[in-house]
Design a protein around this motif. Structure first.
Motif, PDB file in Angstrom:
ATOM      1  N   THR A   1     -45.571  32.426 -28.928  1.00  4.56           N
ATOM      2  CA  THR A   1     -46.592  31.502 -29.426  1.00  4.56           C
ATOM      3  C   THR A   1     -45.992  30.538 -30.446  1.00  4.56           C
ATOM      4  O   THR A   1     -46.266  29.337 -30.405  1.00  4.56           O
ATOM      5  CB  THR A   1     -47.776  32.276 -30.043  1.00  4.56           C
TER       6      THR A   1
ATOM      7  N   THR B   1     -43.892  27.985 -28.651  1.00  2.00           N
ATOM      8  CA  THR B   1     -44.768  27.021 -27.982  1.00  2.00           C
ATOM      9  C   THR B   1     -45.328  26.032 -28.986  1.00  2.00           C
ATOM     10  O   THR B   1     -45.340  24.822 -28.748  1.00  2.00           O
ATOM     11  CB  THR B   1     -45.911  27.759 -27.256  1.00  2.00           C
TER      12      THR B   1
ATOM     13  N   GLU C   1     -56.586  19.582 -30.816  1.00  2.00           N
ATOM     14  CA  GLU C   1     -55.788  19.448 -29.602  1.00  2.00           C
ATOM     15  C   GLU C   1     -54.756  20.570 -29.481  1.00  2.00           C
ATOM     16  O   GLU C   1     -54.557  21.133 -28.401  1.00  2.00           O
ATOM     17  CB  GLU C   1     -55.087  18.086 -29.559  1.00  2.00           C
TER      18      GLU C   1
ATOM     19  N   VAL D   1     -56.546  23.736 -28.356  1.00  2.00           N
ATOM     20  CA  VAL D   1     -56.891  23.684 -26.926  1.00  2.00           C
ATOM     21  C   VAL D   1     -55.658  23.976 -26.090  1.00  2.00           C
ATOM     22  O   VAL D   1     -55.700  24.773 -25.140  1.00  2.00           O
ATOM     23  CB  VAL D   1     -57.502  22.315 -26.563  1.00  2.00           C
ATOM     24  N   ARG D   2     -54.561  23.363 -26.447  1.00  2.00           N
ATOM     25  CA  ARG D   2     -53.322  23.556 -25.670  1.00  2.00           C
ATOM     26  C   ARG D   2     -52.781  24.971 -25.804  1.00  2.00           C
ATOM     27  O   ARG D   2     -52.246  25.523 -24.838  1.00  2.00           O
ATOM     28  CB  ARG D   2     -52.280  22.523 -26.091  1.00  2.00           C
TER      29      ARG D   2
ATOM     30  N   ARG E   1     -54.543  27.667 -26.160  1.00  3.06           N
ATOM     31  CA  ARG E   1     -55.405  28.584 -25.394  1.00  3.06           C
ATOM     32  C   ARG E   1     -55.078  28.579 -23.904  1.00  3.06           C
ATOM     33  O   ARG E   1     -55.422  29.515 -23.201  1.00  3.06           O
ATOM     34  CB  ARG E   1     -56.875  28.208 -25.587  1.00  3.06           C
ATOM     35  N   ARG E   2     -54.433  27.548 -23.430  1.00  3.37           N
ATOM     36  CA  ARG E   2     -54.118  27.440 -21.988  1.00  3.37           C
ATOM     37  C   ARG E   2     -53.080  28.465 -21.574  1.00  3.37           C
ATOM     38  O   ARG E   2     -52.201  28.839 -22.224  1.00  3.37           O
ATOM     39  CB  ARG E   2     -53.602  26.044 -21.645  1.00  3.37           C
TER      40      ARG E   2
END
Length: 81
Positions: free
Chosen positions: A21, A24, A74, A77-78, A80-81
């Protein structure tokens, strides 16, 4: 005797997930434009207040808050994908 968060042991899988995480998130931050990267750095790494960020970036305090809100939204949201 001690905080439960301190007492809990991290499993190798949980640590691997946290590291993935973080990697990322680091990549996503690098994809932001320079101004947005600077805003995130000043707010979350240097712990500056919006007023101080405004002074450094010459953006209005309102614009600093608006941009940070949308950057974080943003990124969430990204992630969580």
């Amino acid at each position: 005797t001690g905080d439960s968060a301190d007492a809990r042991e991290e499993t190798p899988d949980a640590l691997a997930q946290q590291m993935e995480t973080l990697a990322t998130l680091r990549n996503m931050l690098e994809e932001l434009d320079q101004t947005d990267q600077q805003l995130v750095r000043l707010k979350y790494f240097e712990n500056l207040k919006y007023r101080e960020i405004s002074e450094r970036t010459e953006l209005s305090v309102g614009n600093v808050g608006y941009r940070l809100h949308h950057i974080l939204k943003e990124l969430a949201v990204r992630l969580r994908r």
